[in-house]
Scaffold this active site. Structure first.
Site, short mmCIF file in Angstrom:
data_model
loop_
_atom_site.label_atom_id
_atom_site.label_comp_id
_atom_site.label_asym_id
_atom_site.label_seq_id
_atom_site.Cartn_x
_atom_site.Cartn_y
_atom_site.Cartn_z
N GLU A 271 40.10 47.49 46.37
CA GLU A 271 39.99 47.53 44.91
C GLU A 271 39.22 48.76 44.48
O GLU A 271 38.17 49.08 45.07
CB GLU A 271 39.24 46.31 44.35
CG GLU A 271 39.96 44.99 44.41
CD GLU A 271 39.13 43.88 43.75
OE1 GLU A 271 38.19 44.20 42.99
OE2 GLU A 271 39.42 42.71 44.02
N GLU A 325 43.64 40.78 32.27
CA GLU A 325 43.70 39.33 32.48
C GLU A 325 42.74 38.64 31.51
O GLU A 325 41.52 38.73 31.66
CB GLU A 325 43.35 39.00 33.94
CG GLU A 325 44.30 39.62 34.95
CD GLU A 325 43.79 39.50 36.37
OE1 GLU A 325 43.78 38.38 36.92
OE2 GLU A 325 43.39 40.54 36.94
N LYS A 328 39.71 36.00 32.58
CA LYS A 328 38.65 36.32 33.55
C LYS A 328 37.29 36.14 32.88
O LYS A 328 37.06 36.59 31.76
CB LYS A 328 38.79 37.75 34.06
CG LYS A 328 39.98 37.98 34.97
CD LYS A 328 39.86 39.26 35.76
CE LYS A 328 38.83 39.12 36.87
NZ LYS A 328 38.80 40.29 37.76
N GLU A 334 35.55 43.00 32.46
CA GLU A 334 36.31 42.24 33.45
C GLU A 334 37.73 41.94 32.98
O GLU A 334 38.63 41.76 33.80
CB GLU A 334 35.59 40.93 33.78
CG GLU A 334 34.36 41.09 34.65
CD GLU A 334 34.70 41.60 36.04
OE1 GLU A 334 35.67 41.10 36.64
OE2 GLU A 334 34.02 42.52 36.52
#
Length: 375
Positions: A271, A325, A328, A334
């Site tokens: 990542e 997303e 999250k 985030e």
């Protein structure tokens, strides 16, 4: 009415094709060491078949998911896309039992392989830097059991077993040659590295220069963390020059591994990325910085670069992430690492577009972000 999902894919196609594959010659070519993380913590994400269409249109050949979602594994069959799947943290205790591990591999992996090109199993995520010492004690035994199951089923030569680690596993990371693991991890880290060495599996690291910049924006050069031209730094011991933080972080991990007596293990970045939005205290989380970081990283990937310590071994990188997303937890950042919104729009536009594509090449040019992109 808003554009359809696939028409929005075409718009995003223009950005990502150019950002990922733009070369001095102006032609598209694949990047063998580049992948992308496909997270699913959202209530409005497209179906796996639509995601596959997107990845295929972008010529992305590697992705990582955070479970063994059967819909995804089924949808990705015969696509040629290499897939890393994940054992969720709460499954580790069960999978320390070899019989349960065999049942898990037999039901979660074997039915889909080889049609779905599963190449890796991530056992948990960032276990070594969590607070659950019991969970940490399950990690290596679970990895051993899962690898043993792969051996029993004749799959061990196709599928690697490892676990992604936070950079916080390091006690020292500057300069890179001083890289060392946290002292309290010495025992379990030695077991983990021995497993990787015995099975010829890579060490996976989640490395985010953004976090270092956010914590010390007055002390760390933004150009250094964004891969922009800068004077960089020279490691006083190895005399190697670093012009970006990501490569320095990876080499610090390599040195930490060597310090434990396991030279030669490959290190891959599972990542890395940059958020396009953040809270007021999340310095640097902007659309502009996210676009610069991702574009500069992808241009480096185009060159199949290695780090200064391993210049002849291309660094494999998985960008985080494909989608924003919305479910999250945590700070605003985030929910804003995605290159792509779930509804098919770009999270940001760097103003690049592909003018035309063929089966093997695409001519690329800089255009206004308002220019209509032809599918």
């Amino acid at each position: 009415m808003a554009a359809t999902f696939m028409s929005r894919i075409s718009m995003f196609h223009a950005f990502i094709l150019s950002a990922l594959f733009f070369s001095d010659c102006g032609f598209l070519r694949g990047v063998a060491s580049f992948g992308i993380n496909y997270g699913q913590i959202g209530n409005n994400l497209p179906q796996p078949e639509k995601v596959l269409d997107l990845l295929s249109s972008l010529k992305i050949t590697k992705t990582k998911i955070y479970d063994t979602n059967p819909q995804i594994l089924t949808a990705f069959a015969n696509s040629g896309i290499e897939l890393i799947v994940t054992v969720e943290n709460d499954k580790l205790s069960d999978l320390t039992d070899p019989q349960q591990a065999l049942q898990w591999v037999s039901s979660r992996i074997k039915p889909y392989f080889p049609a779905t090109k599963i190449t890796g199993i991530a056992v948990g995520n960032e276990i070594f830097t969590g607070d659950d010492m019991t969970l940490m004690s399950y990690l290596v035994p679970a990895m051993i059991s899962i690898h043993g199951a792969l051996v029993q089923l004749g799959l061990e030569s196709y599928i690697q077993v490892s676990t992604p680690n936070s950079l916080a596993v390091l006690a020292e990371s500057y300069p890179p040659s001083a890289g060392s693991f946290q002292g309290e991890l010495t025992g379990v880290m030695s077991q983990f590295l021995r497993f990787l060495s015995n099975t010829k599996s890579p060490f996976w690291i989640n490395a985010y220069p953004y976090f270092a910049y956010k914590d010390s924006p007055t002390q760390i050069s933004l150009d250094y963390v964004l891969f922009n031209p800068n004077s960089g730094m020279v490691d006083p011991y190895t005399k190697l020059h670093y012009d970006n933080m990501l490569y320095a972080q990876v080499d610090a991990v390599i040195c930490a591994i060597a310090r434990m007596g396991f030279e030669g293990l490959e290190v891959k970045v599972t990542e890395t990325g940059w958020p396009s939005k953040g809270d007021v205290d999340e310095v640097g989380a902007t659309v502009e910085n996210a676009a610069i970081y991702n574009r500069n990283l992808l241009r480096r990937q185009l060159e199949n670069e290695g780090t200064p310590l391993r210049p002849n071994m291309r660094l494999e990188v998985y960008l985080f992430a494909l989608f924003n997303e919305d479910l999250k937890p945590g700070p605003t950042s985030e929910r804003n690492y995605g290159l792509y919104q779930p509804d098919g729009t770009m999270a940001y536009n760097v103003g690049l577009s592909a003018l035309s594509t063929t089966s093997s090449t695409a001519t690329i040019s800089l255009t206004s972000s308002a220019t209509k992109v032809q599918p």
